[in-house]
Design a protein around this motif. Sequence first.
Motif, PDB file in Angstrom:
ATOM      1  N   ARG A 195       5.760   1.261  30.146  1.00 35.58           N
ATOM      2  CA  ARG A 195       6.210   2.650  29.929  1.00 35.58           C
ATOM      3  C   ARG A 195       5.225   3.665  30.508  1.00 35.58           C
ATOM      4  O   ARG A 195       4.942   4.708  29.897  1.00 35.58           O
ATOM      5  N   ILE A 237       6.401   7.331  31.165  1.00 35.50           N
ATOM      6  CA  ILE A 237       6.420   8.309  30.068  1.00 35.50           C
ATOM      7  C   ILE A 237       5.014   8.869  29.933  1.00 35.50           C
ATOM      8  O   ILE A 237       4.038   8.117  29.843  1.00 35.50           O
ATOM      9  N   ASP A 238       4.883  10.167  29.906  1.00 31.56           N
ATOM     10  CA  ASP A 238       3.556  10.782  29.900  1.00 31.56           C
ATOM     11  C   ASP A 238       2.763  10.355  28.662  1.00 31.56           C
ATOM     12  O   ASP A 238       3.319  10.292  27.551  1.00 31.56           O
ATOM     13  N   PRO A 239       1.491  10.044  28.836  1.00 29.94           N
ATOM     14  CA  PRO A 239       0.663   9.620  27.688  1.00 29.94           C
ATOM     15  C   PRO A 239       0.632  10.630  26.551  1.00 29.94           C
ATOM     16  O   PRO A 239       0.522  10.243  25.378  1.00 29.94           O
ATOM     17  N   ASP A 280       3.048  12.242  25.500  1.00 22.96           N
ATOM     18  CA  ASP A 280       4.308  12.082  24.757  1.00 22.96           C
ATOM     19  C   ASP A 280       4.496  10.654  24.272  1.00 22.96           C
ATOM     20  O   ASP A 280       5.619  10.246  23.959  1.00 22.96           O
ATOM     21  N   SER A 281       3.400   9.896  24.237  1.00 17.80           N
ATOM     22  CA  SER A 281       3.452   8.486  23.815  1.00 17.80           C
ATOM     23  C   SER A 281       2.591   8.299  22.577  1.00 17.80           C
ATOM     24  O   SER A 281       1.370   8.112  22.686  1.00 17.80           O
ATOM     25  N   TRP A 335       2.050   5.913  20.657  1.00 24.97           N
ATOM     26  CA  TRP A 335       1.322   4.648  20.574  1.00 24.97           C
ATOM     27  C   TRP A 335       0.019   4.664  21.375  1.00 24.97           C
ATOM     28  O   TRP A 335      -0.772   3.746  21.301  1.00 24.97           O
ATOM     29  N   LEU A 336      -0.192   5.744  22.144  1.00 21.56           N
ATOM     30  CA  LEU A 336      -1.429   5.893  22.916  1.00 21.56           C
ATOM     31  C   LEU A 336      -2.329   6.977  22.336  1.00 21.56           C
ATOM     32  O   LEU A 336      -3.166   7.534  23.031  1.00 21.56           O
ATOM     33  N   LYS A 377      -5.987   8.784  29.520  1.00 18.91           N
ATOM     34  CA  LYS A 377      -4.587   9.155  29.726  1.00 18.91           C
ATOM     35  C   LYS A 377      -4.329   9.512  31.191  1.00 18.91           C
ATOM     36  O   LYS A 377      -3.308   9.109  31.766  1.00 18.91           O
ATOM     37  N   CYS A 417       9.592  12.498  33.302  1.00 21.91           N
ATOM     38  CA  CYS A 417       8.955  12.461  31.980  1.00 21.91           C
ATOM     39  C   CYS A 417       7.450  12.322  32.053  1.00 21.91           C
ATOM     40  O   CYS A 417       6.816  11.919  31.069  1.00 21.91           O
TER      41      CYS A 417
END
Length: 540
Positions: free
Chosen positions: A163, A166-168, A170-171, A173-174, A182, A215
């Motif tokens: 993934r 998907i920008d870090p 907006d993640s 889990w990161l 990031k 994204c």
Amino acid sequence: MSEVTYYVKPTVLEQFIIASEAPLADSESNNSCQPDQTSNINMMLEDPDLMPKIDDWLLVQSRNRIFFSYDGDEFITGFFTQPAAWRLINCAAKAYGKKLPEFNQLSYFRRARRAVIRGMQESPCHKLVQTLYFISLFAAWKGQPEAGRPFLKMALELILKLRLNIDPDDSPWLGKLTSRQKEDRRRAFWGCFLHMRFHYAVSSDAIYLDIDANCIKPPGAVNCPFPIFHAMPEVEWMSEIYYFIGSIRRIHSRPPKSIDDLLASSKLNNLQYCFIQLQTHVPLEYILLAESPATITEQDFIRFLNQLNAFVEGRRLFVLSLNIELLSAMSLFNRPQLYLTGLSSYSPIYISQSSREILTACIQQCLDVAFRIAHFVPLMVNFGTYTYAVVLPFFESMNVFWFVWCRMKRIWWTLVPAVRPEWANLHNVCSNIVEYVRDVYEREGSKGGTTSPILQCMEAMLREMVDVAGGILERSDRCEDILVFEMKIASLDEDDDQDVVEQKAKEPPCYLGLLGMEIDGRLRWSGPSEESWRLFWKLY
């Protein structure tokens, strides 16, 4: 008055001590793509051929550690604990950039591939994506993109699996990643994404997965406290331009049903409108435009240098590429229409006033753009930029010069006298282009396959232009056999016999090829659409 703290970079000896004393356990934890999990140290006996060496570190170490696609400072500081494949492919890239013997370049490349295969059982992370991207990129630099094709495919598949699209920010889990980590993930995405879009622009059977950049943020700046990454919005624009060029290529993958469709294509018009919208988003400080299309003056050249020097070193190549790719797209929109001026049946005395106006404007724009692209040859030489990607715009420029001089009916010159090139200037411009492409070809090495057909094609174009300028319509020593410009596919294994591995040939990576045209009446371009375009022109 507040106190200012300046960061002083350590000496080479200090850098080596820091890198060599980096704790293995700490490095594993810090470099992990999932820092919240405890890394298990693999106790399997390492292959001595894959272990780091002091000579390798000396090859890659640099005071400039700011790169486009990865955290250079983290890589060099933790060099001796980096994954073997990632470390070795960086060595291969540095060996190529420093023009070390080809044996050394291919040795690093071969060991990096072996390390990737050996490490496939481990949990994937974004560093593996960066490694696969670099392997594909190195193969392209060496003129054998087919050798890197499976690695690019694996990198793109991992982007979806991890993934990375998907920008870090907006993640969730990161959440434990720092801003620096990031951004490193973003750069892993943008490197692969730009490479995928480039292949989409130059190949009929490009690897193209359903990945977009909607994204994820553009490459941004990170300071920690010294600069780690520079903001690079031009990368996003470049990816869009490659997409436009790839779309033009696919629209012209087969000839239109009629000439009227070629003059007025709704698909092409819609695409051109979107392209103009993109142009409006590029700030003026990025645009390098000479006062006159036909010549570049000393004042223009100095102004270009000043504009480029306003950008940090790592961004100048991207700004140069952004300019010539914008110009290339403008030429590609118009070149199929330009070819109509070579048809006797489409002479200006036989067509409508509106068609004449379309074609005269097309001639003017194609020549203006071709000369403006040619202006970038001295800039590329000045900044030491010799890559296959920048050869393609020059090939587009040469296509236009050759067609206007050798194929366009002279009656069009009387209608648009301002476009008639002065031969001495045109010959000098084309000679400089060919000489630059010859330098790129030599840097590819003995196994190169991409630049060779383009160089041969350009040299044949220039020879025919010289003949036409001298009033020679047909050379007495010309061979009547049809020859096709093709890309030879060769292995990059250093111990392979070149004569054995060159077994296949295919269409060279390019934007539009020759669209069915023949140089000197016998030299053709290899491509799935060339024969259908050749039949199209014969119908008229």
